[in-house]
Design a protein around this motif. Structure first.
Motif, PDB file in Angstrom:
ATOM      1  N   GLY A 394      41.977  29.646  44.114  1.00 19.90           N
ATOM      2  CA  GLY A 394      41.066  29.751  45.247  1.00 19.90           C
ATOM      3  C   GLY A 394      39.698  29.167  44.956  1.00 19.90           C
ATOM      4  N   ALA A 395      39.489  28.729  43.707  1.00 18.94           N
ATOM      5  CA  ALA A 395      38.154  28.283  43.314  1.00 18.94           C
ATOM      6  C   ALA A 395      37.820  26.902  43.854  1.00 18.94           C
ATOM      7  CB  ALA A 395      38.034  28.284  41.790  1.00 18.94           C
ATOM      8  N   ALA A 396      38.797  26.021  43.866  1.00 21.70           N
ATOM      9  CA  ALA A 396      38.534  24.651  44.316  1.00 21.70           C
ATOM     10  C   ALA A 396      38.731  24.556  45.815  1.00 21.70           C
ATOM     11  CB  ALA A 396      39.471  23.686  43.605  1.00 21.70           C
ATOM     12  N   THR A 397      37.749  24.017  46.491  1.00 15.38           N
ATOM     13  CA  THR A 397      37.830  23.880  47.947  1.00 15.38           C
ATOM     14  C   THR A 397      37.363  22.493  48.336  1.00 15.38           C
ATOM     15  OG1 THR A 397      35.583  24.749  48.204  1.00 15.38           O
ATOM     16  CG2 THR A 397      37.405  26.331  48.330  1.00 15.38           C
ATOM     17  N   GLY A 398      37.674  22.118  49.552  1.00 16.50           N
ATOM     18  CA  GLY A 398      37.183  20.849  50.084  1.00 16.50           C
ATOM     19  C   GLY A 398      37.633  19.668  49.259  1.00 16.50           C
ATOM     20  N   GLU A 399      36.691  18.816  48.923  1.00 21.15           N
ATOM     21  CA  GLU A 399      37.026  17.598  48.180  1.00 21.15           C
ATOM     22  C   GLU A 399      37.494  17.893  46.759  1.00 21.15           C
ATOM     23  OE1 GLU A 399      32.699  16.252  46.429  1.00 21.15           O
ATOM     24  OE2 GLU A 399      33.287  15.558  48.420  1.00 21.15           O
ATOM     25  N   ASP A 400      37.246  19.128  46.281  1.00 22.76           N
ATOM     26  CA  ASP A 400      37.719  19.498  44.954  1.00 22.76           C
ATOM     27  C   ASP A 400      39.186  19.926  44.947  1.00 22.76           C
ATOM     28  OD1 ASP A 400      35.320  19.028  43.660  1.00 22.76           O
ATOM     29  OD2 ASP A 400      34.565  21.036  44.083  1.00 22.76           O
ATOM     30  N   GLU A 401      39.781  20.037  46.099  1.00 21.91           N
ATOM     31  CA  GLU A 401      41.172  20.472  46.213  1.00 21.91           C
ATOM     32  C   GLU A 401      42.108  19.624  45.365  1.00 21.91           C
ATOM     33  OE1 GLU A 401      44.366  22.765  47.608  1.00 21.91           O
ATOM     34  OE2 GLU A 401      42.229  23.073  47.971  1.00 21.91           O
ATOM     35  N   VAL A 402      41.776  18.368  45.222  1.00 19.71           N
ATOM     36  CA  VAL A 402      42.630  17.435  44.499  1.00 19.71           C
ATOM     37  C   VAL A 402      42.769  17.805  43.025  1.00 19.71           C
ATOM     38  CG1 VAL A 402      40.789  15.833  43.837  1.00 19.71           C
ATOM     39  CG2 VAL A 402      43.103  14.958  44.203  1.00 19.71           C
TER      40      VAL A 402
END
Length: 600
Positions: A394-402
């Motif tokens: 759940g930590a990575a969101t948005g453009e960090d999803e990759v």
């Protein structure tokens, strides 16, 4: 460790030395007299402990240092010595500060010596050891016999160890067994064994004088520092280095053999005997598979906490632990500006299959699906395309999803040059940090690489035993053969024996030696042994050990790799002269008996 970095002025060699002559000059005057320095155990130990700080730290030499000079990995930075080594420019060990031979930048107010300076620190350490040996027994008037033994045992160990360290990289050296004044023009021997046997005598003296455990209640010198004696030199450390010194002396390079199996049988037997004695000391045990990570890192502590610890650089310096992992961690996940990628040829040649065979020999290896059915250690230490990279999803969101999962395919988010700090080879190593060590999970970690750990001892024992006693032979009174030693290591990962050495690899000592070397490449992967092994086995000129390759591939709809192509990223320059580093030119011009290494 009490008084570890305490400075005593007498005979202290300060600053970066530039030649052998400097290291061997008479010491500067001091306000302390030699009688005051050695009057009791505490002051003598303060003097001795400077030598602990002179042990080169192969893991912390510089936060961006990639000390992998074999074919096991490839970096992205061309200004660090690993690139010079790949190009055969070994003279750069003097001018390029980012290596552990001549110096670096990781000094601090708490550390009196630069831990990355193997050449000057080792010469300085030899002189300090000789000062101790020449004076301690006569001048320690306010000390009991155990305290005198402790001081002398450490000094004999260090005198032997620092000679061994220098000879690993520069070849045969004269054995300095006295405090030199104006008699330093000593002829350099042509035979490695000449000095190695003198080293062996000093290790024997250390073994006789030192305890198995400084925390033993019957060992007086360690009582007042009980519980904080981890890094102090023990009988086990001296046995390990005794065996290692003898094994190296027996090895093809040191024997002057052109045959990669050209070992000295008698020296191998002596080495195996030393390792056997160490293995039987109860405090040392192979680390269990479930907590094997304790050998390599600790998220909460600064110091190694494993049953395998035998000998290493004393202490740690907080923030360097994080940077060690940075240099291997995927840059995109931790803000690192560079990455050192495991090479495909190293992983393919050595990390085999779950049936115990190499990839090329195993019937279950599928080149179209190369990451299935592999040796469990492959999954423990290597990151491949599709592997999870972040614990807290759940930590990575948005453009960090990759960044949730590894994208090492062509065009993937973590592929160089798609990312300047992405993997160049299609792999990332994870031996030195937990999965949670990244900017999202923010797990801290302290990592280390030991000079000697018990798995290394088992592997060196197997190598020495098979060439000294044969496949099933063993030292008198010891119940572990070379084959037993290798299988004990493999059964840690797979207890049912299915990973054990196959009969096809036991048809001759030489064939089994090839399997021992493959096992060594797996278990000690990226632990700073590989370059030394390639050299002492006399295989460095073989193209197999010069290539550094990666794989390029696409993904299919199921996420499997397709269109795999192996590419050569770099071909190492390695000729006969590259088996030794060149000596400083000024040193070789001091007197006729100290010649330059061949080819330089």
């Amino acid at each position: 460790m009490r008084n570890l970095y305490k400075l005593i002025g007498l005979f202290c060699l300060v600053g970066v030395m530039n030649s052998c002559e400097d290291y061997l000059d008479k010491p500067q005057d001091s306000n302390l007299t030699i009688n005051e320095v050695f009057k009791n155990f505490d002051s003598s130990q303060g003097f001795v402990e400077e030598m602990y700080a002179m042990i080169v730290d192969y893991s912390l030499a510089f936060y961006a240092n990639y000390p992998y000079y074999g074919e096991d990995s490839v970096g992205v930075e061309t200004w660090i010595f690993d690139y010079s080594a790949d190009e055969g420019r070994y003279w750069d060990w003097q001018g390029n500060t980012f290596n552990y031979f001549s110096g670096g930048t990781n000094t601090s107010s708490g550390i009196p010596f630069d831990r990355s300076s193997l050449w000057p620190s080792s010469w300085a350490g030899i002189r300090k050891a000789n000062i101790v040996i020449a004076n301690a027994e006569d001048l320690m008037v306010d000390a009991n016999q155990q305290e005198i033994d402790a001081i002398l045992g450490q000094a004999y160990f260090f005198r032997a160890f620092f000679h061994h360290e220098i000879m690993k990289f520069w070849g045969p050296m004269p054995y300095i067994d006295r405090v030199l004044e104006d008699d330093w023009r000593i002829e350099r021997p042509s035979e490695w064994a000449e000095t190695a046997l003198k080293i062996d005598e000093d290790f024997d003296k250390a073994i006789a004088l030192l305890p198995e455990d400084w925390d033993d209640a019957s060992w007086g010198p360690g009582v007042q520092t009980a519980g904080t004696n981890l890094f102090r030199i023990t009988k086990g450390a001296a046995l390990a280095l005794k065996g290692k010194n003898l094994l190296f002396a027996a090895s093809p390079l040191m024997q002057g053999s052109s045959d990669t199996y050209g070992y000295n049988e008698e020296l191998c037997k002596l080495a195996a005997d030393a390792f056997a004695e160490l293995i039987q000391i109860p405090r040392y045990r192979l680390q269990e598979w479930e907590d094997y990570e304790d050998v390599f890192y600790d998220p909460s502590g600064l110091y190694p906490d494993s049953t395998e610890y035998v000998f290493g650089q004393a202490g740690s310096v907080g923030w360097f632990g994080g940077y060690l992992a940075d240099s291997w961690q995927l840059g995109a996940l931790n803000g690192a500006n560079g990455i050192n990628s495991p090479t495909h040829n190293y992983i393919h040649n050595y990390f085999g299959m779950k049936d115990g065979l190499s990839c090329d020999a195993s019937p279950i290896y599928d080149p179209n699906d190369p990451w299935v059915n592999r040796d469990p250690r492959f999954y423990k230490w290597v990151v491949v395309d599709g592997d999870q990279l972040i614990d807290n999803l759940g930590a990575a969101t948005g453009e960090d999803e990759v960044n949730r999962y590894a994208e090492f395919y062509d065009g993937g988010a973590h592929r160089h040059p798609g990312k300047s700090n992405g993997t160049r080879t299609g792999y990332v190593g994870k031996k030195w940090y937990p999965q949670g060590y990244n900017k999202y999970d923010n797990q801290s970690v302290f990592s280390w690489r030991l000079h000697v750990r018990l798995t290394d001892v088992y592997l060196m024992y197997a190598e020495a035993a098979v060439m000294g006693y044969g496949i099933d032979g063993k030292p008198a009174g010891f119940n572990l053969s070379a084959l037993d030693a290798i299988n004990a290591i493999r059964e840690r990962a797979v207890p049912d024996g299915s990973l054990n050495v196959s009969a096809v690899n036991l048809t001759s000592p030489n064939v089994f030696m090839d399997e021992i070397r493959r096992e060594r490449a797996v278990e000690l992967s990226w632990e700073n042994h590989r370059w030394m092994d390639i050299r002492r086995w006399k295989v460095g000129t073989d193209m197999k050990y010069r290539l550094k390759t990666g794989i390029r591939f696409d993904r299919n709809s199921s996420g499997k790799p397709i269109n795999l192509v192996e590419e050569v990223i770099r071909t190492k320059v390695f000729d006969e002269k590259h088996y030794w580093l060149p000596l400083p030119q000024n040193d070789t011009e001091l007197y006729p008996g100290y010649p330059q290494n061949p080819g330089w």
